[in-house]
Write an enzyme that holds these catalytic residues in place. Structure first.
Site, PDB file in Angstrom:
ATOM      1  N   GLU A   1      -7.308   0.459  -4.437  1.00  0.00           N
ATOM      2  CA  GLU A   1      -7.314   0.351  -2.970  1.00  0.00           C
ATOM      3  C   GLU A   1      -8.639  -0.205  -2.425  1.00  0.00           C
ATOM      4  OE1 GLU A   1      -6.101   4.301  -1.957  1.00  0.00           O
ATOM      5  OE2 GLU A   1      -4.061   3.930  -2.658  1.00  0.00           O
TER       6      GLU A   1
ATOM      7  N   ASP B   1     -12.756   5.627   2.615  1.00  0.00           N
ATOM      8  CA  ASP B   1     -11.303   5.711   2.803  1.00  0.00           C
ATOM      9  C   ASP B   1     -10.885   7.155   3.066  1.00  0.00           C
ATOM     10  OD1 ASP B   1      -8.571   5.648   2.657  1.00  0.00           O
ATOM     11  OD2 ASP B   1      -8.454   4.568   0.768  1.00  0.00           O
TER      12      ASP B   1
ATOM     13  N   ASP C   1       0.880  -1.166   0.000  1.00  0.00           N
ATOM     14  CA  ASP C   1       0.000   0.000   0.000  1.00  0.00           C
ATOM     15  C   ASP C   1       0.918   1.216   0.000  1.00  0.00           C
ATOM     16  OD1 ASP C   1      -1.693   2.084   0.503  1.00  0.00           O
ATOM     17  OD2 ASP C   1      -2.387   1.363   2.460  1.00  0.00           O
TER      18      ASP C   1
ATOM     19  N   LYS D   1       2.580  11.209  -3.277  1.00  0.00           N
ATOM     20  CA  LYS D   1       1.548  10.521  -4.059  1.00  0.00           C
ATOM     21  C   LYS D   1       0.641  11.512  -4.798  1.00  0.00           C
ATOM     22  CE  LYS D   1      -1.923   6.919  -3.321  1.00  0.00           C
ATOM     23  NZ  LYS D   1      -2.383   5.956  -2.308  1.00  0.00           N
TER      24      LYS D   1
END
Ligand code: AMP
Length: 579
Positions: A146, A168, A8, A69
């Site tokens: 994800e 999330d 992850d 990211k």
């Protein structure tokens, strides 16, 4: 069978996991399950990755980067202490450190991984993630979403069909995804989010609150001083976490600015009022996501919370009110995505899992052929054989025919995409089938078969039906074409690392042929030695034990030259003893 890692690669934190005995296990990095996705350069010019980089963030913000990211897939340069990096290179350093930790844990080199990305990531962002993996010395076997990974981790033990909402909330981003698990196939039906909404925004609200308090008390603005700001950020973030478990939290920072201290008590109730509008925004995304998937709240079977900020108690409360069911808490929201990635990695590796889930292809594969399109004869039509969303492995055949009498060969061209004309799709590869029956008239049937396996390898077979003449070619699928020059980036990276190798004591990402590889080799040798020590004679056992002790000392003392010599001696001795 060598291991495939599940990774992850998160905005704030990253985790690495591995499937063992059918279950995912988190591999610790620097002794912790979670590694900050942070890279920095220390005052001596050493690269720092993870916790050590995060630790210097407050003192050296210009030499440290978090949340890379957000910039993946963009053609930008990041400057850290006068050195320039691409987002891919920064991510590669993070992945490299996870890889090194996994190698040390396993005692053997690891070269493959499944990496997760947000469902909303576009092709450029996915490709950048894949490039970062390659740069870190990892073959990226699959990029998975994800929310799919989260659903995999939760549904690993059930065989029933489920409609799952994945909420999330990470450090910098929020997304809600509706995932349907049906007959073992996991599919993201809809995803909605906000790429600039997360726990960092809660910190910002608390910072403003603390800044105002400091100003009211001392008449100075804290946030105008970079160092004080960063210290304050670390303090409010800690307090925020505490408020997830307690009704009050106290922030005490001595000499925060000049000789002034900060002393402030926060209550959960006040904090919740501050963040309520932001959490409302997340719920708007949830509703939009359900609408896009044409699902009513009452049809959701399960809600899974993912991301550190979803630990905020008010999140579960709001979700319960809106959806009518209790969110799942059994798996740590920080670790669930990596665990799902590890399950997917295990499936690719052919390992037994308790999961009944299978993967789907995210792409359509087919060939080019001549035919009619909107009443017009075209020679470049795209004929899909395996459609996007098909469960893997999949094998599909279609009959085609030669165009002219006595046609001696056909050019089989394979494309990936959805567009009606072949050239508008991604070209995967081609091959010629020669030696067809020259007596055959036009219309000689050629059966084309596409077989896509779990690892994304596409096997293409063309068969001349009436003679049995056939040719099979294996092609690598995935996105083709790329602006990023991997070879150049790799050279830059190794030059950088060669010039200033990271401090050996801190376990930073390094050149694969350097310290991590030596330690990994040592661990593998030690494992073999330990297995032998009880079954060999006393003199050999003593000699082996001495080498084991030396090896441990060399690792502990960071003496890699000595470790290389001990590895050689251990290897020689094992060769003789195992024979
Ligand atoms: P992630 O990107 O999933 O690693 O999430 C990181 C975010 O979660 C950061 O903003 C953290 O401050 C936040 N976070 C971590 N633990 C907690 C907690 N116990 N309560 C509230 N927020 C948390």
């Amino acid at each position: 069978m060598s291991a495939i890692l599940g990774i992850d690669l998160g905005t704030t934190n990253s985790e690495v996991a591995l499937l063992r005995d059918g279950r995912p296990h988190i591999i610790p990095v620097d002794g912790e399950p979670i590694m900050p996705s942070c890279v920095g350069i220390d005052p001596e010019g050493h690269l720092l990755v993870g916790r050590t980089a995060k630790n210097q963030m407050a003192a050296a913000p210009e030499a440290t980067i978090l949340s890379i990211k957000r910039q993946m897939g963009q053609n930008v340069e990041i400057t850290l202490a006068d050195r320039r990096f691409s987002p891919e290179t920064i991510s590669a350093l993070i992945l490299g450190k996870l890889k090194t930790a996994a190698e040390a844990f396993l005692g053997e080199p690891v070269t493959e991984a499944v990496i997760t990305v947000p469902a909303y990531f576009d092709d450029a962002q996915r490709k950048a993630t894949q490039n970062a993996g390659t740069l870190a010395g990892l073959e990226v076997r699959r990029i998975i979403n994800e929310p799919t990974a989260a659903a995999l981790a939760y549904d690993a033990h059930t065989a029933t069909d489920q409609t799952v909402l994945v909420y999330d909330l990470g450090g910098g981003t929020f997304d809600a995804s509706l995932v349907v698990v049906q007959s073992g196939v996991v599919e993201v039906k809809a995803s909605h989010g906000d790429t600039h909404l997360g726990g960092d925004d809660f910190d910002a609200l608390l910072m403003n609150h603390a800044d105002q308090h400091f100003f009211d008390t001392h008449g100075i603005r804290l946030t105008e001083d970079l160092k004080a700001r960063n210290r304050l950020w670390a303090a409010v973030e800690k307090a925020k976490r505490e408020l997830s478990d307690a009704p009050f939290a106290r922030i005490r920072e001595e000499y925060l600015l000049e000789d002034h201290h900060l002393d402030l008590e926060l209550s959960r109730l006040d904090y919740e009022e501050m963040i309520r509008p932001l959490l409302r925004k997340t719920m708007d995304c949830v509703h939009r996501c359900l609408k896009d998937a044409a699902i009513l709240p009452g049809q959701v079977d399960k809600v899974i919370l993912v991301g550190g900020a979803s630990r905020t108690p008010m999140v579960a409360h709001m979700v319960r009110e809106a959806i009518g069911c209790d969110p799942q808490h059994a798996i740590d929201p920080d670790l669930i995505v990596a665990m799902g990635a590890a399950i997917q990695a295990g499936v690719i590796n052919g390992q037994q899992t308790h999961s009944v889930l299978v993967d789907i292809t995210p792409y359509t594969f087919g060939t080019s052929a001549a035919g009619l399109h909107a009443g017009q004869w075209r020679t470049d039509l795209f004929v899909p054989l395996i459609h996007r969303g098909t469960a893997l492995p999949s094998r599909k055949s279609e009959a085609f025919a030669t165009m002219v009498d006595g046609q001696a060969a056909v050019d089989v061209r394979i494309h990936q995409g959805e567009a009606p004309f072949a050239e508008d799709n991604i070209f995967i590869g081609n091959f010629m089938v020669e030696g067809l029956d020259q007596e055959a008239a036009a219309g000689n049937e050629i059966i084309l078969t596409l077989a896509l396996d779990l690892s994304g390898m596409l096997e293409v077979t063309a068969l001349e039906k009436h003679t049995g003449l056939s040719k099979t070619v294996t092609m690598q699928t995935g996105e083709q074409g790329d602006r990023f020059d991997i070879a150049h980036a790799r050279e830059q990276l190794s030059a950088m690392m060669g010039a200033k190798a990271p401090d050996t004591g801190s376990g930073e990402a390094q050149n694969p042929s350097g310290r991590p590889a030596l330690i990994a080799a040592a661990k593998a040798l030690r494992k073999r030695a330990v297995a032998l020590i009880d079954v060999i004679d006393a003199t050999d056992a003593e000699e082996l034990q001495n080498l084991l002790t030396d090896s441990q000392e060399a690792i502990g003392g960071g003496d890699m030259d000595r470790l290389a010599r001990i590895n050689d001696s251990l290897g020689d001795m094992l060769f003789y003893l195992e024979d």
